[in-house]
Design a protein around this motif. Structure first.
Motif, PDB file in Angstrom:
ATOM      1  N   LEU A  69       0.859  -1.184   0.000  1.00 30.85           N
ATOM      2  CA  LEU A  69       0.000   0.000   0.000  1.00 30.85           C
ATOM      3  C   LEU A  69       0.891   1.227   0.000  1.00 30.85           C
ATOM      4  O   LEU A  69       1.822   1.335   0.806  1.00 30.85           O
ATOM      5  CB  LEU A  69      -0.889   0.028   1.240  1.00 30.85           C
ATOM      6  CG  LEU A  69      -1.874  -1.126   1.393  1.00 30.85           C
ATOM      7  CD1 LEU A  69      -2.605  -1.010   2.722  1.00 30.85           C
ATOM      8  CD2 LEU A  69      -2.864  -1.156   0.246  1.00 30.85           C
ATOM      9  N   MET A  70       0.623   2.135  -0.905  1.00 31.19           N
ATOM     10  CA  MET A  70       1.362   3.390  -0.980  1.00 31.19           C
ATOM     11  C   MET A  70       0.398   4.512  -0.650  1.00 31.19           C
ATOM     12  O   MET A  70      -0.623   4.681  -1.313  1.00 31.19           O
ATOM     13  CB  MET A  70       1.948   3.585  -2.377  1.00 31.19           C
ATOM     14  CG  MET A  70       2.764   4.843  -2.526  1.00 31.19           C
ATOM     15  SD  MET A  70       3.411   4.959  -4.227  1.00 31.19           S
ATOM     16  CE  MET A  70       4.775   6.085  -3.950  1.00 31.19           C
ATOM     17  N   MET A  71       0.709   5.262   0.399  1.00 32.96           N
ATOM     18  CA  MET A  71      -0.083   6.409   0.777  1.00 32.96           C
ATOM     19  C   MET A  71       0.562   7.632   0.128  1.00 32.96           C
ATOM     20  O   MET A  71       1.779   7.799   0.201  1.00 32.96           O
ATOM     21  CB  MET A  71      -0.127   6.575   2.295  1.00 32.96           C
ATOM     22  CG  MET A  71      -1.019   5.573   3.020  1.00 32.96           C
ATOM     23  SD  MET A  71      -0.483   3.865   3.018  1.00 32.96           S
ATOM     24  CE  MET A  71       0.935   3.884   4.065  1.00 32.96           C
ATOM     25  N   ILE A  72      -0.260   8.474  -0.495  1.00 34.77           N
ATOM     26  CA  ILE A  72       0.256   9.595  -1.270  1.00 34.77           C
ATOM     27  C   ILE A  72      -0.373  10.899  -0.793  1.00 34.77           C
ATOM     28  O   ILE A  72      -1.591  10.994  -0.640  1.00 34.77           O
ATOM     29  CB  ILE A  72      -0.051   9.404  -2.764  1.00 34.77           C
ATOM     30  CG1 ILE A  72       0.635   8.139  -3.289  1.00 34.77           C
ATOM     31  CG2 ILE A  72       0.384  10.620  -3.570  1.00 34.77           C
ATOM     32  CD1 ILE A  72       0.278   7.801  -4.722  1.00 34.77           C
ATOM     33  N   GLY A  73       0.478  11.903  -0.598  1.00 28.31           N
ATOM     34  CA  GLY A  73       0.043  13.268  -0.348  1.00 28.31           C
ATOM     35  C   GLY A  73       0.211  14.071  -1.625  1.00 28.31           C
ATOM     36  O   GLY A  73       1.271  14.018  -2.259  1.00 28.31           O
ATOM     37  N   ILE A  74      -0.827  14.794  -2.020  1.00 34.25           N
ATOM     38  CA  ILE A  74      -0.820  15.533  -3.280  1.00 34.25           C
ATOM     39  C   ILE A  74      -0.818  17.020  -3.001  1.00 34.25           C
ATOM     40  O   ILE A  74      -1.543  17.501  -2.130  1.00 34.25           O
ATOM     41  CB  ILE A  74      -2.060  15.158  -4.115  1.00 34.25           C
ATOM     42  CG1 ILE A  74      -2.008  13.674  -4.452  1.00 34.25           C
ATOM     43  CG2 ILE A  74      -2.161  16.006  -5.374  1.00 34.25           C
ATOM     44  CD1 ILE A  74      -3.261  13.149  -5.093  1.00 34.25           C
TER      45      ILE A  74
END
Length: 147
Positions: A69-74
């Protein structure tokens, strides 16, 4: 949407374990009638609680054993654009919008750690991806029926 009760939750848990279970088997497992099982399934489907059914094959599990799982902040308003690009990657199984610290959670599956690392690098280079954190999935367990 209607509230799910314990019977609905037990029915869904049984279907998660065996999505092909016969109504009579589900009725026996849950100690309720086949007619009740059928009515509950229809209610859960019509209310949207059950959104669909799927098949998981051995190839799905063995062809891409490296999962994470990759958590991404945009940064900015690029979530839709980035989601579209993520959905185009063959190693991306799902993209989830979320709240809190992370904007998106991406499910990734690859054949090797090198492919997994390459996918992470490709995602991190996308314009608008500000931060990320990744966790490898070591094992998966489905919930058991309670009660």
């Amino acid at each position: 949407m209607s509230q799910m009760d314990d019977t609905d939750r037990r029915l869904i848990a049984a279907l998660r374990r065996d999505g092909r279970a016969a109504l009579s088997d589900l009725a026996g497992t849950l100690a309720i009638s086949r007619a009740t099982i059928r009515a509950r399934l229809e209610k859960l489907a019509s209310s949207g609680e059950i959104a669909g059914f799927t098949v998981l094959t051995r190839a799905d599990v063995t062809a891409a054993p490296v999962r994470g799982l990759m958590m991404i902040g945009i940064e900015g308003r690029g979530a839709d654009r980035i989601t579209g690009r993520l959905q185009g990657l063959t190693s991306v199984q799902a993209v989830h919008a979320t709240n809190g610290r992370w904007d998106l959670i991406v499910e990734i599956s690859t054949e090797t750690l090198q492919q997994f690392d390459d996918t992470l690098a490709q995602i991190r280079r996308m314009d608008g991806v500000a931060t990320s954190e990744t966790s490898l999935l070591l094992s998966t367990r489905r919930p058991l029926t309670r009660g």
